[in-house]
Motif scaffolding. Structure first.
Motif, PDB file in Angstrom:
ATOM      1  N   TRP A  81       0.825  -1.211   0.000  1.00  0.00           N
ATOM      2  CA  TRP A  81       0.000   0.000   0.000  1.00  0.00           C
ATOM      3  C   TRP A  81       0.858   1.261   0.000  1.00  0.00           C
ATOM      4  O   TRP A  81       0.410   2.319  -0.399  1.00  0.00           O
ATOM      5  CB  TRP A  81      -0.993   0.014   1.157  1.00  0.00           C
ATOM      6  N   ARG A  82       2.098   1.137   0.402  1.00  0.00           N
ATOM      7  CA  ARG A  82       2.987   2.298   0.415  1.00  0.00           C
ATOM      8  C   ARG A  82       3.337   2.776  -0.996  1.00  0.00           C
ATOM      9  O   ARG A  82       3.830   3.882  -1.172  1.00  0.00           O
ATOM     10  CB  ARG A  82       4.255   1.979   1.205  1.00  0.00           C
ATOM     11  N   GLU A  83       3.089   1.942  -2.002  1.00  0.00           N
ATOM     12  CA  GLU A  83       3.351   2.304  -3.393  1.00  0.00           C
ATOM     13  C   GLU A  83       2.138   2.939  -4.073  1.00  0.00           C
ATOM     14  O   GLU A  83       2.273   3.530  -5.133  1.00  0.00           O
ATOM     15  CB  GLU A  83       3.755   1.059  -4.193  1.00  0.00           C
ATOM     16  N   LEU A  84       0.956   2.795  -3.477  1.00  0.00           N
ATOM     17  CA  LEU A  84      -0.263   3.294  -4.111  1.00  0.00           C
ATOM     18  C   LEU A  84      -0.315   4.812  -4.102  1.00  0.00           C
ATOM     19  O   LEU A  84       0.055   5.456  -3.128  1.00  0.00           O
ATOM     20  CB  LEU A  84      -1.504   2.747  -3.406  1.00  0.00           C
ATOM     21  N   GLY A  85      -0.808   5.373  -5.206  1.00  0.00           N
ATOM     22  CA  GLY A  85      -0.947   6.810  -5.318  1.00  0.00           C
ATOM     23  C   GLY A  85       0.345   7.527  -5.628  1.00  0.00           C
ATOM     24  O   GLY A  85       0.376   8.731  -5.792  1.00  0.00           O
ATOM     25  N   LYS A  86       1.431   6.804  -5.726  1.00  0.00           N
ATOM     26  CA  LYS A  86       2.733   7.400  -6.031  1.00  0.00           C
ATOM     27  C   LYS A  86       3.003   7.251  -7.527  1.00  0.00           C
ATOM     28  O   LYS A  86       2.481   6.354  -8.166  1.00  0.00           O
ATOM     29  CB  LYS A  86       3.849   6.671  -5.253  1.00  0.00           C
ATOM     30  N   PRO A  87       3.833   8.114  -8.101  1.00  0.00           N
ATOM     31  CA  PRO A  87       4.187   7.941  -9.514  1.00  0.00           C
ATOM     32  C   PRO A  87       4.872   6.589  -9.734  1.00  0.00           C
ATOM     33  O   PRO A  87       5.546   6.080  -8.841  1.00  0.00           O
ATOM     34  CB  PRO A  87       5.175   9.080  -9.783  1.00  0.00           C
ATOM     35  N   SER A  88       4.674   6.043 -10.889  1.00  0.00           N
ATOM     36  CA  SER A  88       5.256   4.751 -11.240  1.00  0.00           C
ATOM     37  C   SER A  88       6.776   4.787 -11.150  1.00  0.00           C
ATOM     38  O   SER A  88       7.412   5.774 -11.505  1.00  0.00           O
ATOM     39  CB  SER A  88       4.837   4.372 -12.655  1.00  0.00           C
ATOM     40  N   ARG A  89       7.346   3.691 -10.687  1.00  0.00           N
ATOM     41  CA  ARG A  89       8.806   3.598 -10.591  1.00  0.00           C
ATOM     42  C   ARG A  89       9.451   3.514 -11.957  1.00  0.00           C
ATOM     43  O   ARG A  89      10.621   3.769 -12.114  1.00  0.00           O
ATOM     44  CB  ARG A  89       9.194   2.358  -9.783  1.00  0.00           C
ATOM     45  N   THR A  90       8.687   3.142 -12.971  1.00  0.00           N
ATOM     46  CA  THR A  90       9.254   2.935 -14.302  1.00  0.00           C
ATOM     47  C   THR A  90       8.902   4.081 -15.238  1.00  0.00           C
ATOM     48  O   THR A  90       8.586   3.870 -16.387  1.00  0.00           O
ATOM     49  CB  THR A  90       8.742   1.605 -14.891  1.00  0.00           C
ATOM     50  N   MET A  91       8.945   5.301 -14.742  1.00  0.00           N
ATOM     51  CA  MET A  91       8.645   6.455 -15.579  1.00  0.00           C
ATOM     52  C   MET A  91       9.687   6.552 -16.688  1.00  0.00           C
ATOM     53  O   MET A  91      10.878   6.540 -16.436  1.00  0.00           O
ATOM     54  CB  MET A  91       8.647   7.724 -14.739  1.00  0.00           C
ATOM     55  N   LYS A  92       9.205   6.634 -17.920  1.00  0.00           N
ATOM     56  CA  LYS A  92      10.105   6.747 -19.058  1.00  0.00           C
ATOM     57  C   LYS A  92      10.620   8.173 -19.137  1.00  0.00           C
ATOM     58  O   LYS A  92       9.961   9.121 -18.722  1.00  0.00           O
ATOM     59  CB  LYS A  92       9.363   6.393 -20.345  1.00  0.00           C
ATOM     60  N   SER A  93      11.787   8.326 -19.702  1.00  0.00           N
ATOM     61  CA  SER A  93      12.350   9.666 -19.826  1.00  0.00           C
ATOM     62  C   SER A  93      11.464  10.546 -20.698  1.00  0.00           C
ATOM     63  O   SER A  93      11.418  11.755 -20.518  1.00  0.00           O
ATOM     64  CB  SER A  93      13.764   9.611 -20.391  1.00  0.00           C
ATOM     65  N   SER A  94      10.725   9.945 -21.637  1.00  0.00           N
ATOM     66  CA  SER A  94       9.850  10.739 -22.502  1.00  0.00           C
ATOM     67  C   SER A  94       8.635  11.260 -21.739  1.00  0.00           C
ATOM     68  O   SER A  94       7.965  12.176 -22.205  1.00  0.00           O
ATOM     69  CB  SER A  94       9.389   9.903 -23.694  1.00  0.00           C
ATOM     70  N   ASP A  95       8.316  10.687 -20.548  1.00  0.00           N
ATOM     71  CA  ASP A  95       7.188  11.147 -19.750  1.00  0.00           C
ATOM     72  C   ASP A  95       7.548  12.344 -18.888  1.00  0.00           C
ATOM     73  O   ASP A  95       6.668  13.027 -18.383  1.00  0.00           O
ATOM     74  CB  ASP A  95       6.693  10.030 -18.821  1.00  0.00           C
ATOM     75  N   LYS A  96       8.823  12.584 -18.701  1.00  0.00           N
ATOM     76  CA  LYS A  96       9.245  13.670 -17.829  1.00  0.00           C
ATOM     77  C   LYS A  96       9.033  15.004 -18.534  1.00  0.00           C
ATOM     78  O   LYS A  96       9.193  15.101 -19.752  1.00  0.00           O
ATOM     79  CB  LYS A  96      10.720  13.508 -17.443  1.00  0.00           C
ATOM     80  N   PRO A  97       8.675  16.043 -17.782  1.00  0.00           N
ATOM     81  CA  PRO A  97       8.491  17.345 -18.419  1.00  0.00           C
ATOM     82  C   PRO A  97       9.775  17.831 -19.075  1.00  0.00           C
ATOM     83  O   PRO A  97      10.855  17.658 -18.521  1.00  0.00           O
ATOM     84  CB  PRO A  97       8.112  18.275 -17.258  1.00  0.00           C
ATOM     85  N   ARG A  98       9.641  18.411 -20.232  1.00  0.00           N
ATOM     86  CA  ARG A  98      10.810  18.902 -20.962  1.00  0.00           C
ATOM     87  C   ARG A  98      11.156  20.297 -20.506  1.00  0.00           C
ATOM     88  O   ARG A  98      10.321  21.185 -20.511  1.00  0.00           O
ATOM     89  CB  ARG A  98      10.537  18.903 -22.456  1.00  0.00           C
ATOM     90  N   THR A  99      12.390  20.490 -20.100  1.00  0.00           N
ATOM     91  CA  THR A  99      12.913  21.807 -19.779  1.00  0.00           C
ATOM     92  C   THR A  99      14.129  22.019 -20.650  1.00  0.00           C
ATOM     93  O   THR A  99      15.140  21.345 -20.462  1.00  0.00           O
ATOM     94  CB  THR A  99      13.309  21.890 -18.288  1.00  0.00           C
ATOM     95  N   PRO A 100      14.029  22.921 -21.612  1.00  0.00           N
ATOM     96  CA  PRO A 100      15.174  23.109 -22.498  1.00  0.00           C
ATOM     97  C   PRO A 100      16.386  23.608 -21.721  1.00  0.00           C
ATOM     98  O   PRO A 100      16.259  24.437 -20.836  1.00  0.00           O
ATOM     99  CB  PRO A 100      14.705  24.167 -23.487  1.00  0.00           C
ATOM    100  N   ASN A 101      17.526  23.054 -22.052  1.00  0.00           N
ATOM    101  CA  ASN A 101      18.744  23.531 -21.388  1.00  0.00           C
ATOM    102  C   ASN A 101      19.171  24.853 -22.022  1.00  0.00           C
ATOM    103  O   ASN A 101      18.589  25.320 -22.990  1.00  0.00           O
ATOM    104  CB  ASN A 101      19.852  22.478 -21.454  1.00  0.00           C
ATOM    105  N   LYS A 102      20.198  25.471 -21.452  1.00  0.00           N
ATOM    106  CA  LYS A 102      20.624  26.797 -21.907  1.00  0.00           C
ATOM    107  C   LYS A 102      21.036  26.781 -23.382  1.00  0.00           C
ATOM    108  O   LYS A 102      20.692  27.689 -24.138  1.00  0.00           O
ATOM    109  CB  LYS A 102      21.785  27.274 -21.029  1.00  0.00           C
TER     110      LYS A 102
END
Length: 144
Positions: A81-102
């Protein structure tokens, strides 16, 4: 009207009050109904938001949710139950928000990827951006 409500996965107060305590993941609190697949998915996603529940109640709620998930064909990969409601451990890099570098921000928009240009359009709240091509995004950003 009741048929529409069933399809959308909502319960009105009368329907919720008519449910037995055992239909809920947290019977004492009458939280997180487990009467269909939609409510089971919701209970999984919101598990960590339930307040005033002891660890023992959370253990029991987790068992109830696992049984309901199996009954309604909801895939559940969490083992605690400690894993419920939390983001998935296997988040793909494409799912992460894009922040352009300098370096990316210093490039002309026409040389950036569509994702980078789209991220800038999103930050600047350009309307209709999701339907735009890269060229249209570049043009919309250039006019501001």
């Amino acid at each position: 009207m009741a048929a529409n409500r069933k399809r959308s996965g909502t319960l009105d107060a009368a329907e919720r009050n008519a449910m037995s305590d055992s239909t809920f993941a947290f019977p004492r609190l009458r939280k997180e109904p487990l009467n269909d697949a939609s409510h089971v998915r919701n209970a999984i996603a919101r598990f960590d938001q339930v307040r005033d529940a002891s660890d023992e109640e959370r253990d029991e709620a987790f068992r109830r949710i696992k049984r309901a998930a199996k009954r309604y064909g909801v895939e559940m990969t969490e083992t605690s139950w400690r894993e419920l409601g939390k983001p998935s451990r296997t988040m793909k890099s494409s799912d992460k928000p894009r922040t352009p570098n300098k370096a990316t921000r210093n490039q002309p928009r026409s040389e950036r990827s569509r994702d980078d240009v789209y991220a800038e359009a999103k930050r600047r709240n350009i309307r209709g951006r999701s339907a735009m091509t890269k060229a249209e995004l570049v043009q919309a950003l250039g006019n501001r």
